[in-house]
Design a protein around this motif. Structure first.
Motif, PDB file in Angstrom:
ATOM      1  N   CYS A 113       0.835  -1.200   0.000  1.00  0.00           N
ATOM      2  CA  CYS A 113       0.000   0.000   0.000  1.00  0.00           C
ATOM      3  C   CYS A 113       0.872   1.254   0.000  1.00  0.00           C
ATOM      4  O   CYS A 113       0.603   2.218  -0.716  1.00  0.00           O
ATOM      5  CB  CYS A 113      -0.929  -0.003   1.223  1.00  0.00           C
ATOM      6  SG  CYS A 113      -2.091   1.378   1.263  1.00  0.00           S
ATOM      7  N   ASN A 115       2.108   2.200  -3.423  1.00  0.00           N
ATOM      8  CA  ASN A 115       1.115   2.642  -4.396  1.00  0.00           C
ATOM      9  C   ASN A 115       0.599   4.028  -3.999  1.00  0.00           C
ATOM     10  O   ASN A 115      -0.055   4.184  -2.968  1.00  0.00           O
ATOM     11  CB  ASN A 115      -0.042   1.640  -4.438  1.00  0.00           C
ATOM     12  CG  ASN A 115      -1.015   1.909  -5.575  1.00  0.00           C
ATOM     13  OD1 ASN A 115      -1.290   3.062  -5.900  1.00  0.00           O
ATOM     14  ND2 ASN A 115      -1.541   0.848  -6.162  1.00  0.00           N
ATOM     15  N   CYS A 134      -3.085   4.317  -2.941  1.00  0.00           N
ATOM     16  CA  CYS A 134      -3.589   3.490  -1.836  1.00  0.00           C
ATOM     17  C   CYS A 134      -3.483   4.243  -0.515  1.00  0.00           C
ATOM     18  O   CYS A 134      -2.392   4.653  -0.106  1.00  0.00           O
ATOM     19  CB  CYS A 134      -2.807   2.175  -1.752  1.00  0.00           C
ATOM     20  SG  CYS A 134      -3.325   1.109  -0.385  1.00  0.00           S
ATOM     21  N   TYR A 179      -5.827  -0.440   3.331  1.00  0.00           N
ATOM     22  CA  TYR A 179      -5.656  -1.781   2.758  1.00  0.00           C
ATOM     23  C   TYR A 179      -6.349  -2.804   3.642  1.00  0.00           C
ATOM     24  O   TYR A 179      -6.614  -2.576   4.835  1.00  0.00           O
ATOM     25  CB  TYR A 179      -4.170  -2.139   2.625  1.00  0.00           C
ATOM     26  CG  TYR A 179      -3.463  -2.263   3.956  1.00  0.00           C
ATOM     27  CD1 TYR A 179      -3.413  -3.480   4.630  1.00  0.00           C
ATOM     28  CD2 TYR A 179      -2.851  -1.158   4.546  1.00  0.00           C
ATOM     29  CE1 TYR A 179      -2.772  -3.597   5.855  1.00  0.00           C
ATOM     30  CE2 TYR A 179      -2.208  -1.266   5.762  1.00  0.00           C
ATOM     31  CZ  TYR A 179      -2.172  -2.488   6.410  1.00  0.00           C
ATOM     32  OH  TYR A 179      -1.544  -2.621   7.626  1.00  0.00           O
ATOM     33  N   LEU A 238      -6.022  -3.012  -2.125  1.00  0.00           N
ATOM     34  CA  LEU A 238      -5.530  -1.639  -2.007  1.00  0.00           C
ATOM     35  C   LEU A 238      -6.674  -0.691  -2.330  1.00  0.00           C
ATOM     36  O   LEU A 238      -7.202  -0.692  -3.445  1.00  0.00           O
ATOM     37  CB  LEU A 238      -4.359  -1.412  -2.968  1.00  0.00           C
ATOM     38  CG  LEU A 238      -3.231  -2.464  -2.913  1.00  0.00           C
ATOM     39  CD1 LEU A 238      -2.204  -2.205  -3.994  1.00  0.00           C
ATOM     40  CD2 LEU A 238      -2.575  -2.481  -1.534  1.00  0.00           C
TER      41      LEU A 238
END
Length: 510
Positions: free
Chosen positions: A154, A157, A160, A163, A172
């Protein structure tokens, strides 16, 4: 010139080393095959030496408006483009054995230099909610071995924020609005994200660059970047022993990739890093890139060395070991290896080439500036005496660095065809900023001997008879950081040779 005795000596030296290396013994009898990779081959001492060798070989060809070195503190986003940027093995060149451990790539090294290597990223997440799932519908998900790994995914990203980890799968999500109860689910919020300062796209699938369908992705990731790092060149599939290239231009659509980026981002600095062995004709890149760094095939620690130079940890002082020609048609005819004008040949290499070049033999820039002064020599010499010259070199710039001091000679009025210029000696010297050094060079008569004329051409050097002469006349001496035609800060001085004698006469008299 050579003799049977010289060939015999060379043969003995060659096979002495081969025998010492065990190249004629069964593999199980060779002690080198039992060396431990991590404790001997890749020992800290060896890796440091590999790093230093790569640093010293890297050559800076172009640096408009002092684009380099880059400031890590000022870079918010850098786009790295090119398939060779993520391939550590390409840095090793040819005639190598694939290492047991991964070779860090240029991308890896840049990430390390910026302190954002994902391998060093430690995710921080909030207190876990047990039996709670934040994903109420289809959500992006990745396999995940643990709750900690899900937190890490997470954090990697940028989209994100939350999670959920369930059944070794990490969902995510951007918010916790879809929360609901699911037995065994574990959910949390990401407290900080990996800083995506470094983005990569291939642009081409490999250095052959036969297609352009990856150009769009390269343009996209370069959007809003502070700098674009474009890694171009060759690899072991394009050049190797027994596999020659037919042209020296960049392969496939590599130049088109540069043009696409230059058109899309005319005001963004594009730094080109070349990875290759043989010479390359760069086309418009040579004049339109903001900076060009030649890494050659830099070896096991090459990625780190490139990053050291890019970010100013190391001041480059490499020099072009070959002439970079503008185009394939500038090369001599295939098979023409005459070092001197002979039998219709005009002579080869920088010594005789008179056309324009992309980068001359001996060329290389620095992040600092050097000044030459006080060039002196002996007033005149007997032919066999040779002579000494001395020069003062000062670092007048703002950084410590190496300078490669080069000495070239040229006969002013020779009776035989002579090179345009000839390198006779050089020294690499480190100078701290504000410091200077006096250097001396002993110039041997062998280095400025000429070849007599035969039927309008310079006769070839007979391998059994030395036909070289020391010719009476004025010998021009140039000292500087490159060839005199291309280096404005160097100095000239003349030395008068008083007589003409055959070079072998000098050998007999010494």
């Amino acid at each position: 010139m050579t003799t049977e005795e010289a060939v015999t000596t060379a043969f003995k030296r060659l096979f002495r080393v081969r025998l010492q290396l065990g190249m004629h013994d069964p593999p199980t009898h060779v002690q080198y095959n039992y060396l431990q990779n991590t404790t001997v081959v890749r020992s800290p001492e060896h890796m440091a030496l590999a790093r230093a060798a790569a640093q010293k070989s890297i050559t800076l060809y172009r640096n408009e408006a002092d684009t380099l070195p880059l400031s890590a503190d000022d870079i918010k986003k850098i786009a790295i483009i090119g398939p060779s940027a993520v391939n550590g093995l390409v840095l090793l060149g040819n005639n190598m054995v694939t290492p047991d451990e991964p070779v860090p790539s240029i991308l890896d090294a840049v990430q390390d230099a910026l302190g954002v290597n994902p391998n060093n990223y430690t995710a921080r997440c909030s207190t876990v909610e047990e039996d709670v799932d934040y994903c109420s519908g289809p959500c992006p998900a990745v396999p995940s071995a643990s709750l900690e790994n899900c937190c890490w995914n997470c954090g990697m990203n940028p989209n994100c924020m939350h999670y959920t980890w369930l059944n070794y799968t990490c969902a995510l999500v951007s918010s916790d609005s879809g929360r609901h109860t699911v037995k065994g689910a574990k959910s949390a919020r990401c407290l900080d994200h990996y800083q995506h300062k470094v983005l990569w796209a291939g642009g081409c699938s490999d250095p052959a660059c036969s297609k352009t369908d990856g150009f769009a992705e390269a343009v996209t990731i370069a959007n809003a970047s502070d700098v674009i790092l474009l890694v171009l060149g060759l690899d072991q599939k394009l050049e190797s022993e027994g596999h020659d290239r037919e042209t020296i231009e960049l392969p496939g659509h590599q130049e088109d990739l540069f043009s696409t980026l230059r058109t899309a981002y005319p005001h963004t600095s594009i730094v080109v890093v070349l990875v290759h062995g043989g010479t390359l004709a760069l086309g418009k890149i040579a004049t339109e890139a903001d900076a060009i760094l030649d890494a050659w095939y830099p070896g096991l620690e090459g990625g780190g060395a490139v990053a050291d130079v890019l970010f100013g940890k190391y001041n480059p002082a490499g020099r072009a070991a070959v002439t970079s020609y503008l185009r394939t048609s500038d090369l001599p005819a295939m098979g023409d290896t005459n070092l001197y004008p002979n039998n219709g040949s005009k002579g080869i290499t920088y010594r005789y080439f008179t056309g324009d070049v992309q980068y001359p033999f001996g060329h290389g820039l620095s992040y600092t500036d050097f000044e030459y002064s006080e060039l002196t020599s002996q007033a005149g010499q007997q032919a066999c005496a040779g002579f000494n010259i001395s020069v003062k070199v000062a670092n007048v710039g703002g950084r410590n660095g190496d300078e490669v001091v080069q000495v070239y000679v040229k006969y002013k009025n020779a009776s035989s065809p002579v090179p345009n210029i000839r390198l006779v000696d050089f020294k690499r010297v480190f100078l701290a900023r504000g410091c200077a050094v006096n250097l001396s060079f002993n110039i041997s008569p062998r280095t400025y001997a000429t070849i007599p004329v035969s039927h309008g051409d310079a006769a070839e050097e007979d391998i059994y008879e030395d036909r070289r002469y020391i010719e009476k006349g004025l010998l021009g001496i140039f000292v500087g950081g490159g060839q005199p035609k291309f280096y404005d800060a160097g100095l000239w001085i003349g030395v008068e040779i008083f007589e003409t004698v055959k070079l072998t006469t000098c050998s007999q008299s010494n």
